[in-house]
Motif scaffolding. Sequence first.
Motif, PDB file in Angstrom:
ATOM      1  N   ALA A  12      12.280  41.142  32.340  1.00  0.00           N
ATOM      2  CA  ALA A  12      13.158  40.877  31.199  1.00  0.00           C
ATOM      3  C   ALA A  12      13.284  42.116  30.319  1.00  0.00           C
ATOM      4  O   ALA A  12      12.299  42.831  30.110  1.00  0.00           O
ATOM      5  CB  ALA A  12      12.617  39.713  30.386  1.00  0.00           C
ATOM      6  N   PRO A  13      14.489  42.370  29.798  1.00  0.00           N
ATOM      7  CA  PRO A  13      14.652  43.503  28.883  1.00  0.00           C
ATOM      8  C   PRO A  13      13.948  43.221  27.561  1.00  0.00           C
ATOM      9  O   PRO A  13      13.671  42.070  27.225  1.00  0.00           O
ATOM     10  CB  PRO A  13      16.167  43.597  28.707  1.00  0.00           C
ATOM     11  N   ILE A  14      13.677  44.269  26.828  1.00  0.00           N
ATOM     12  CA  ILE A  14      13.052  44.159  25.511  1.00  0.00           C
ATOM     13  C   ILE A  14      14.152  44.156  24.455  1.00  0.00           C
ATOM     14  O   ILE A  14      15.066  44.980  24.493  1.00  0.00           O
ATOM     15  CB  ILE A  14      12.082  45.340  25.259  1.00  0.00           C
ATOM     16  N   CYS A  15      14.062  43.248  23.510  1.00  0.00           N
ATOM     17  CA  CYS A  15      15.054  43.145  22.434  1.00  0.00           C
ATOM     18  C   CYS A  15      15.007  44.407  21.570  1.00  0.00           C
ATOM     19  O   CYS A  15      13.931  44.817  21.111  1.00  0.00           O
ATOM     20  CB  CYS A  15      14.781  41.908  21.580  1.00  0.00           C
ATOM     21  N   ALA A  16      16.161  45.009  21.340  1.00  0.00           N
ATOM     22  CA  ALA A  16      16.250  46.223  20.533  1.00  0.00           C
ATOM     23  C   ALA A  16      15.935  45.956  19.057  1.00  0.00           C
ATOM     24  O   ALA A  16      15.461  46.842  18.353  1.00  0.00           O
ATOM     25  CB  ALA A  16      17.638  46.833  20.659  1.00  0.00           C
ATOM     26  N   LYS A  17      16.179  44.739  18.599  1.00  0.00           N
ATOM     27  CA  LYS A  17      15.942  44.393  17.192  1.00  0.00           C
ATOM     28  C   LYS A  17      14.497  43.963  16.937  1.00  0.00           C
ATOM     29  O   LYS A  17      13.912  44.312  15.922  1.00  0.00           O
ATOM     30  CB  LYS A  17      16.886  43.270  16.760  1.00  0.00           C
ATOM     31  N   CYS A  18      13.915  43.174  17.863  1.00  0.00           N
ATOM     32  CA  CYS A  18      12.593  42.564  17.642  1.00  0.00           C
ATOM     33  C   CYS A  18      11.464  43.233  18.418  1.00  0.00           C
ATOM     34  O   CYS A  18      10.300  43.075  18.058  1.00  0.00           O
ATOM     35  CB  CYS A  18      12.633  41.082  18.018  1.00  0.00           C
ATOM     36  N   GLY A  19      11.787  43.903  19.510  1.00  0.00           N
ATOM     37  CA  GLY A  19      10.770  44.541  20.320  1.00  0.00           C
ATOM     38  C   GLY A  19       9.981  43.590  21.205  1.00  0.00           C
ATOM     39  O   GLY A  19       8.907  43.934  21.669  1.00  0.00           O
ATOM     40  N   ILE A  20      10.525  42.387  21.445  1.00  0.00           N
ATOM     41  CA  ILE A  20       9.844  41.418  22.310  1.00  0.00           C
ATOM     42  C   ILE A  20      10.684  41.180  23.565  1.00  0.00           C
ATOM     43  O   ILE A  20      11.880  41.455  23.593  1.00  0.00           O
ATOM     44  CB  ILE A  20       9.584  40.069  21.586  1.00  0.00           C
ATOM     45  N   ALA A  21      10.029  40.671  24.612  1.00  0.00           N
ATOM     46  CA  ALA A  21      10.732  40.389  25.863  1.00  0.00           C
ATOM     47  C   ALA A  21      11.761  39.279  25.643  1.00  0.00           C
ATOM     48  O   ALA A  21      11.484  38.280  24.972  1.00  0.00           O
ATOM     49  CB  ALA A  21       9.751  39.986  26.941  1.00  0.00           C
ATOM     50  N   MET A  22      12.922  39.464  26.223  1.00  0.00           N
ATOM     51  CA  MET A  22      13.982  38.474  26.108  1.00  0.00           C
ATOM     52  C   MET A  22      13.799  37.382  27.162  1.00  0.00           C
ATOM     53  O   MET A  22      13.087  37.579  28.147  1.00  0.00           O
ATOM     54  CB  MET A  22      15.345  39.151  26.254  1.00  0.00           C
ATOM     55  N   THR A  23      14.456  36.249  26.964  1.00  0.00           N
ATOM     56  CA  THR A  23      14.368  35.105  27.860  1.00  0.00           C
ATOM     57  C   THR A  23      15.598  35.069  28.752  1.00  0.00           C
ATOM     58  O   THR A  23      16.728  35.216  28.285  1.00  0.00           O
ATOM     59  CB  THR A  23      14.276  33.794  27.048  1.00  0.00           C
ATOM     60  N   TRP A  24      15.368  34.842  30.063  1.00  0.00           N
ATOM     61  CA  TRP A  24      16.459  34.756  31.018  1.00  0.00           C
ATOM     62  C   TRP A  24      17.280  33.494  30.742  1.00  0.00           C
ATOM     63  O   TRP A  24      16.744  32.425  30.487  1.00  0.00           O
ATOM     64  CB  TRP A  24      15.874  34.712  32.435  1.00  0.00           C
ATOM     65  N   ILE A  25      18.611  33.612  30.813  1.00  0.00           N
ATOM     66  CA  ILE A  25      19.520  32.474  30.614  1.00  0.00           C
ATOM     67  C   ILE A  25      20.077  32.013  31.959  1.00  0.00           C
ATOM     68  O   ILE A  25      19.929  30.868  32.340  1.00  0.00           O
ATOM     69  CB  ILE A  25      20.682  32.845  29.667  1.00  0.00           C
ATOM     70  N   ASN A  26      20.755  32.919  32.677  1.00  0.00           N
ATOM     71  CA  ASN A  26      21.270  32.604  34.016  1.00  0.00           C
ATOM     72  C   ASN A  26      21.681  33.875  34.741  1.00  0.00           C
ATOM     73  O   ASN A  26      21.694  34.949  34.166  1.00  0.00           O
ATOM     74  CB  ASN A  26      22.422  31.596  33.966  1.00  0.00           C
ATOM     75  N   SER A  27      22.007  33.719  36.007  1.00  0.00           N
ATOM     76  CA  SER A  27      22.511  34.820  36.822  1.00  0.00           C
ATOM     77  C   SER A  27      23.725  34.322  37.582  1.00  0.00           C
ATOM     78  O   SER A  27      23.774  33.160  37.980  1.00  0.00           O
ATOM     79  CB  SER A  27      21.438  35.290  37.817  1.00  0.00           C
ATOM     80  N   ALA A  28      24.699  35.200  37.756  1.00  0.00           N
ATOM     81  CA  ALA A  28      25.920  34.823  38.458  1.00  0.00           C
ATOM     82  C   ALA A  28      26.343  35.936  39.404  1.00  0.00           C
ATOM     83  O   ALA A  28      26.269  37.117  39.056  1.00  0.00           O
ATOM     84  CB  ALA A  28      27.038  34.539  37.459  1.00  0.00           C
ATOM     85  N   LEU A  29      26.775  35.564  40.592  1.00  0.00           N
ATOM     86  CA  LEU A  29      27.269  36.515  41.573  1.00  0.00           C
ATOM     87  C   LEU A  29      28.706  36.878  41.247  1.00  0.00           C
ATOM     88  O   LEU A  29      29.555  36.010  41.041  1.00  0.00           O
ATOM     89  CB  LEU A  29      27.199  35.897  42.978  1.00  0.00           C
ATOM     90  N   ILE A  30      28.984  38.172  41.201  1.00  0.00           N
ATOM     91  CA  ILE A  30      30.342  38.664  41.011  1.00  0.00           C
ATOM     92  C   ILE A  30      30.734  39.327  42.323  1.00  0.00           C
ATOM     93  O   ILE A  30      30.400  40.480  42.583  1.00  0.00           O
ATOM     94  CB  ILE A  30      30.427  39.645  39.834  1.00  0.00           C
ATOM     95  N   LYS A  31      31.392  38.553  43.194  1.00  0.00           N
ATOM     96  CA  LYS A  31      31.697  39.016  44.551  1.00  0.00           C
ATOM     97  C   LYS A  31      32.580  40.256  44.561  1.00  0.00           C
ATOM     98  O   LYS A  31      32.383  41.146  45.367  1.00  0.00           O
ATOM     99  CB  LYS A  31      32.354  37.904  45.363  1.00  0.00           C
ATOM    100  N   ALA A  32      33.559  40.318  43.671  1.00  0.00           N
ATOM    101  CA  ALA A  32      34.485  41.451  43.664  1.00  0.00           C
ATOM    102  C   ALA A  32      33.761  42.776  43.409  1.00  0.00           C
ATOM    103  O   ALA A  32      34.153  43.814  43.928  1.00  0.00           O
ATOM    104  CB  ALA A  32      35.563  41.238  42.610  1.00  0.00           C
TER     105      ALA A  32
END
Length: 60
Positions: A12-32
Amino acid sequence: MEIFKQPERLSAPICAKCGIAMTWINSALIKAERTVLHKFTCQNCGNSSQIRTPAKLAKE
């Protein structure tokens, strides 16, 4: 667009404002673009982030 479960090997990326690990929401395939778009959000401030990774597509 296809929706996936949480990626297990993607850190997970680190939040630029808080400095904590971010929470995953979802992932989507972009075929193009032959990529997978992973969306994250900070549970503390609501900041959002995206990570694109190469898609591993089977031959159609």
